[in-house]
Design a protein around this motif. Structure first.
Motif, mmCIF file in Angstrom:
data_model
loop_
_atom_site.group_PDB
_atom_site.id
_atom_site.type_symbol
_atom_site.label_atom_id
_atom_site.label_comp_id
_atom_site.label_asym_id
_atom_site.label_seq_id
_atom_site.Cartn_x
_atom_site.Cartn_y
_atom_site.Cartn_z
ATOM 1 N N GLU A 262 0.823 -1.211 0.000
ATOM 2 C CA GLU A 262 0.000 0.000 0.000
ATOM 3 C C GLU A 262 0.857 1.260 0.000
ATOM 4 O OE1 GLU A 262 -3.249 0.293 2.724
ATOM 5 O OE2 GLU A 262 -3.479 -1.887 2.858
ATOM 6 N N LEU A 263 2.023 1.166 0.625
ATOM 7 C CA LEU A 263 2.916 2.328 0.709
ATOM 8 C C LEU A 263 3.847 2.444 -0.501
ATOM 9 C CD1 LEU A 263 3.861 1.952 4.475
ATOM 10 C CD2 LEU A 263 2.462 3.783 3.479
ATOM 11 N N GLY A 264 3.759 1.479 -1.436
ATOM 12 C CA GLY A 264 4.590 1.536 -2.633
ATOM 13 C C GLY A 264 5.924 0.833 -2.487
ATOM 14 N N TYR A 265 5.992 -0.168 -1.603
ATOM 15 C CA TYR A 265 7.245 -0.884 -1.369
ATOM 16 C C TYR A 265 7.051 -2.391 -1.483
ATOM 17 C CZ TYR A 265 8.945 3.470 0.767
ATOM 18 O OH TYR A 265 9.313 4.766 1.001
ATOM 19 N N ARG A 266 8.155 -3.096 -1.646
ATOM 20 C CA ARG A 266 8.206 -4.545 -1.494
ATOM 21 C C ARG A 266 9.271 -4.876 -0.453
ATOM 22 N NH1 ARG A 266 7.495 -7.029 -7.638
ATOM 23 N NH2 ARG A 266 5.301 -6.373 -7.862
ATOM 24 N N ILE A 267 9.044 -5.966 0.275
ATOM 25 C CA ILE A 267 9.994 -6.366 1.318
ATOM 26 C C ILE A 267 10.920 -7.434 0.763
ATOM 27 C CG2 ILE A 267 10.254 -7.407 3.605
ATOM 28 C CD1 ILE A 267 7.582 -6.154 4.378
ATOM 29 N N HIS A 285 19.443 -7.677 6.447
ATOM 30 C CA HIS A 285 18.159 -7.564 7.159
ATOM 31 C C HIS A 285 17.040 -7.348 6.150
ATOM 32 C CE1 HIS A 285 18.491 -3.248 6.408
ATOM 33 N NE2 HIS A 285 19.676 -3.249 7.003
ATOM 34 N N PRO A 286 15.791 -7.556 6.554
ATOM 35 C CA PRO A 286 14.674 -7.239 5.663
ATOM 36 C C PRO A 286 14.654 -5.744 5.355
ATOM 37 C CG PRO A 286 13.941 -8.624 7.474
ATOM 38 C CD PRO A 286 15.327 -8.155 7.819
ATOM 39 N N CYS A 287 14.333 -5.407 4.130
ATOM 40 C CA CYS A 287 14.283 -4.011 3.681
ATOM 41 C C CYS A 287 12.994 -3.764 2.914
ATOM 42 C CB CYS A 287 15.449 -3.691 2.749
ATOM 43 S SG CYS A 287 17.080 -3.848 3.487
ATOM 44 N N MET A 288 12.501 -2.545 3.010
ATOM 45 C CA MET A 288 11.427 -2.095 2.150
ATOM 46 C C MET A 288 12.053 -1.305 1.009
ATOM 47 S SD MET A 288 8.485 -1.032 4.903
ATOM 48 C CE MET A 288 7.381 -0.481 3.616
ATOM 49 N N VAL A 289 11.884 -1.811 -0.211
ATOM 50 C CA VAL A 289 12.459 -1.146 -1.376
ATOM 51 C C VAL A 289 11.328 -0.662 -2.276
ATOM 52 C CG1 VAL A 289 14.631 -2.422 -1.308
ATOM 53 C CG2 VAL A 289 12.717 -3.347 -2.604
ATOM 54 N N PRO A 294 14.685 -1.732 -9.683
ATOM 55 C CA PRO A 294 14.864 -3.006 -10.405
ATOM 56 C C PRO A 294 14.950 -4.219 -9.480
ATOM 57 C CG PRO A 294 16.219 -1.300 -11.392
ATOM 58 C CD PRO A 294 15.628 -0.695 -10.144
ATOM 59 N N ILE A 295 15.593 -4.060 -8.329
ATOM 60 C CA ILE A 295 15.777 -5.215 -7.445
ATOM 61 C C ILE A 295 14.459 -5.658 -6.816
ATOM 62 C CG2 ILE A 295 16.243 -4.081 -5.217
ATOM 63 C CD1 ILE A 295 18.740 -5.972 -5.061
ATOM 64 N N ALA A 296 13.471 -4.767 -6.753
ATOM 65 C CA ALA A 296 12.171 -5.130 -6.191
ATOM 66 C C ALA A 296 11.453 -6.150 -7.062
ATOM 67 C CB ALA A 296 11.301 -3.879 -6.028
ATOM 68 N N ARG A 297 11.814 -6.209 -8.332
ATOM 69 C CA ARG A 297 11.145 -7.122 -9.264
ATOM 70 C C ARG A 297 11.867 -8.457 -9.412
ATOM 71 N NH1 ARG A 297 10.725 -2.010 -11.679
ATOM 72 N NH2 ARG A 297 12.413 -2.390 -13.164
ATOM 73 N N VAL A 298 12.911 -8.675 -8.623
ATOM 74 C CA VAL A 298 13.626 -9.956 -8.630
ATOM 75 C C VAL A 298 12.902 -10.882 -7.660
ATOM 76 C CG1 VAL A 298 15.808 -11.127 -8.183
ATOM 77 C CG2 VAL A 298 15.804 -8.830 -9.196
ATOM 78 N N VAL A 446 13.931 1.132 5.468
ATOM 79 C CA VAL A 446 13.588 1.528 4.100
ATOM 80 C C VAL A 446 14.871 1.805 3.339
ATOM 81 C CG1 VAL A 446 12.352 3.201 2.673
ATOM 82 C CG2 VAL A 446 11.404 2.517 4.894
ATOM 83 N N GLU A 447 15.046 1.145 2.185
ATOM 84 C CA GLU A 447 16.259 1.294 1.376
ATOM 85 C C GLU A 447 15.891 1.775 -0.022
ATOM 86 O OE1 GLU A 447 19.388 1.055 2.248
ATOM 87 O OE2 GLU A 447 18.981 0.382 4.293
ATOM 88 N N PRO A 448 16.335 2.962 -0.407
ATOM 89 C CA PRO A 448 15.982 3.501 -1.745
ATOM 90 C C PRO A 448 16.917 2.995 -2.835
ATOM 91 C CG PRO A 448 17.241 5.123 -0.518
ATOM 92 C CD PRO A 448 17.080 3.932 0.398
ATOM 93 N N LEU A 449 17.022 1.664 -2.988
ATOM 94 C CA LEU A 449 17.924 1.116 -4.001
ATOM 95 C C LEU A 449 17.399 1.416 -5.403
ATOM 96 C CD1 LEU A 449 18.951 -2.405 -2.645
ATOM 97 C CD2 LEU A 449 20.410 -0.424 -2.984
#
Length: 449
Positions: A262-267, A285-289, A294-298, A446-449
């Motif tokens: 909902e916030l526009g991220y993937r964990i 550690h777990p990150c919200m990206v 691009p890495i969010a779609r892997v 939260v990681e802005p990769l």
């Protein structure tokens, strides 16, 4: 004799192979999934490997725990050793391949014995390199022996070559990635199907994507081993596993994954190592990206490695991070390099040229945070929470509360602007102690990769 015939073997003569065309004889210790995959690759792709290596690459000796098991590859004619350490002394072996696994025991003994015998070593053992890599690299350098380990990180992805060779002209600012396929698979299924961690883990074990004891994977240790190796290569310093901050995915819930969406991220479980003026930080550690990264779609069992250099900018490699084929492919690449006489120092530079930059503790990390609380829906609760954040100089970016249920538990989600980890930890301890907070708060960076 014509000019075109000069130098060709004449009828009845015997052509003597030049030394560089002599086959490279390999001994393989460990005939599990990867070991059997390597034997299959070297057999089925023998012509390609020979062309690229400049000479044949053949397996002459092997070692494994049991002789009788069917591994799907022929072992006829190979010299068998019950003791893997004895491979180091095999007189017909040019290169020792260690595929046993584990940071100590026979794997470490074999590698050290092979180096002492002056034989190059190829290994896929990330635990061994992460824990003992600094000492083993010194042994290899002192003996003048190559140590190759492309298969130790991210399976078939050429992450080691990419950092150590392809980006050798850059100062690397950061290296990060999805380094464990089991965790990535679990988080992907949780997101796509809205299921909880324990249920998806059990399914992953049934499908063979997770071990019977999955601790090394789901607690982040496997990813931390790989990150320690990548950080050593990226920043040209001895490997230092003890400096890696490690968290796993056991506490990630389906609710957190849905709210992240909902916030526009993937964990994602990420390994991240970076360098700044204070030194080098390394954390898993777990990150919200952001979903646009691009890495969010892997997804699924795939891995990805991202490197940022001062001249090249950002580079991302993606592929299968485990399995017989991808890992055997990486081992074969190292063998081809050794057959050609190509090798570089273990950590990219001689020991005397390695960096001594300090490790930065996790408390000094600065970034944004996602915080989920389960609180009693009553007046003043949010004021108490925001007052604690204010006291710790933590600025809120957004707040999300779904519905009303007076007197009952409701989730409240807060995201922050950048702040220091130590301040967030102090705030979290105070928030958890409030009587209106009903369970342990969930914290994800939260990681802005």
């Amino acid at each position: 004799m014509s000019a075109s015939d000069r130098g060709r073997p004449q009828a009845g003569s015997v052509s003597q192979p030049r030394p560089e065309h002599k086959p490279l004889s390999v001994a393989v210790a460990g005939l599990g999934t990867v070991g059997a995959g390597l034997l299959k690759l070297l057999s089925e792709n023998a012509d390609i490997v020979a062309a690229r290596a400049g000479r044949p690459v053949t397996v002459g000796a092997v070692s494994a725990r049991t002789r009788g098991r069917d591994r799907g590859v022929p072992l006829d004619g190979l010299r068998w050793y019950d003791d893997p350490v004895a491979l180091a002394a095999d007189p017909g072996t040019d290169v020792v391949v260690e595929l046993i696994g584990g940071s100590d025991g026979p794997a470490r003994a074999l590698v050290e014995a092979a180096i002492a015998a002056g034989k190059p070593v190829v290994t896929a053992n990330k635990a061994l390199l992460a824990v003992h890599g600094a000492a083993i690299a010194e042994l290899a350098e002192a003996r003048g022996v190559p140590l190759a380990f492309e298969a130790a990180v991210a399976g078939g992805i050429p992450a080691i070559k990419g950092l150590r060779e392809g980006l050798a002209g850059n100062r690397i600012r950061r290296v990060a990635g999805i380094l464990n396929g089991t965790c990535n698979y679990i988080l992907t299924v949780m997101r796509e199907q809205g299921r909880e961690f324990a249920e998806v883990l059990a399914e992953a074990q049934a499908l063979g994507y997770a071990e019977a004891d999955p601790s090394f994977d789901i607690d982040g240790i496997d990813a931390a081993h790989k990150l320690a190796i990548l950080a050593a290569l990226a920043f040209g310093r001895p490997v230092e596993f003890g400096a890696v901050h490690v968290e796993g995915i056991r506490e990630v819930t389906a609710l957190d994954i849905a709210l992240a969406g909902e916030l526009g991220y993937r964990i994602k479980l990420l390994g991240i190592a970076s360098r700044d003026a204070a030194g080098i930080s390394a954390r898993v550690h777990p990150c919200m990206v952001p979903v646009a990264a691009p890495i969010a779609r892997v997804d699924g069992v795939f891995n990805a490695v991202v490197a940022e250099g001062d001249f090249v900018g950002r580079v991302m490699l993606e592929g299968r991070g485990a399995g017989a084929g991808p890992t055997a492919s990486a081992v074969a690449a190292d063998l081809i390099d050794l057959a050609r006489g190509r090798h570089t120092p273990v950590w990219g530079a001689a020991s005397g040229a390695l960096d001594a930059a300090p490790s930065v503790p996790m408390d000094r990390h600065c970034g944004a945070y996602y915080l989920r609380l389960m609180v009693l829906d009553r007046p003043g609760v949010i004021a108490d929470v925001t007052g604690i954040l204010r006291d710790e100089a933590i600025s809120l970016e957004s707040m999300l509360q779904r519905g009303r249920a007076p007197g009952e538990a409701v989730p409240v989600v807060l995201t922050t602007h950048d702040c220091e980890e130590a301040a967030m930890r102090a705030a979290l301890a105070r928030i958890a102690a409030l009587d209106s907070v009903l369970e342990k708060p969930a914290l994800i960076r939260v990681e802005p990769l």
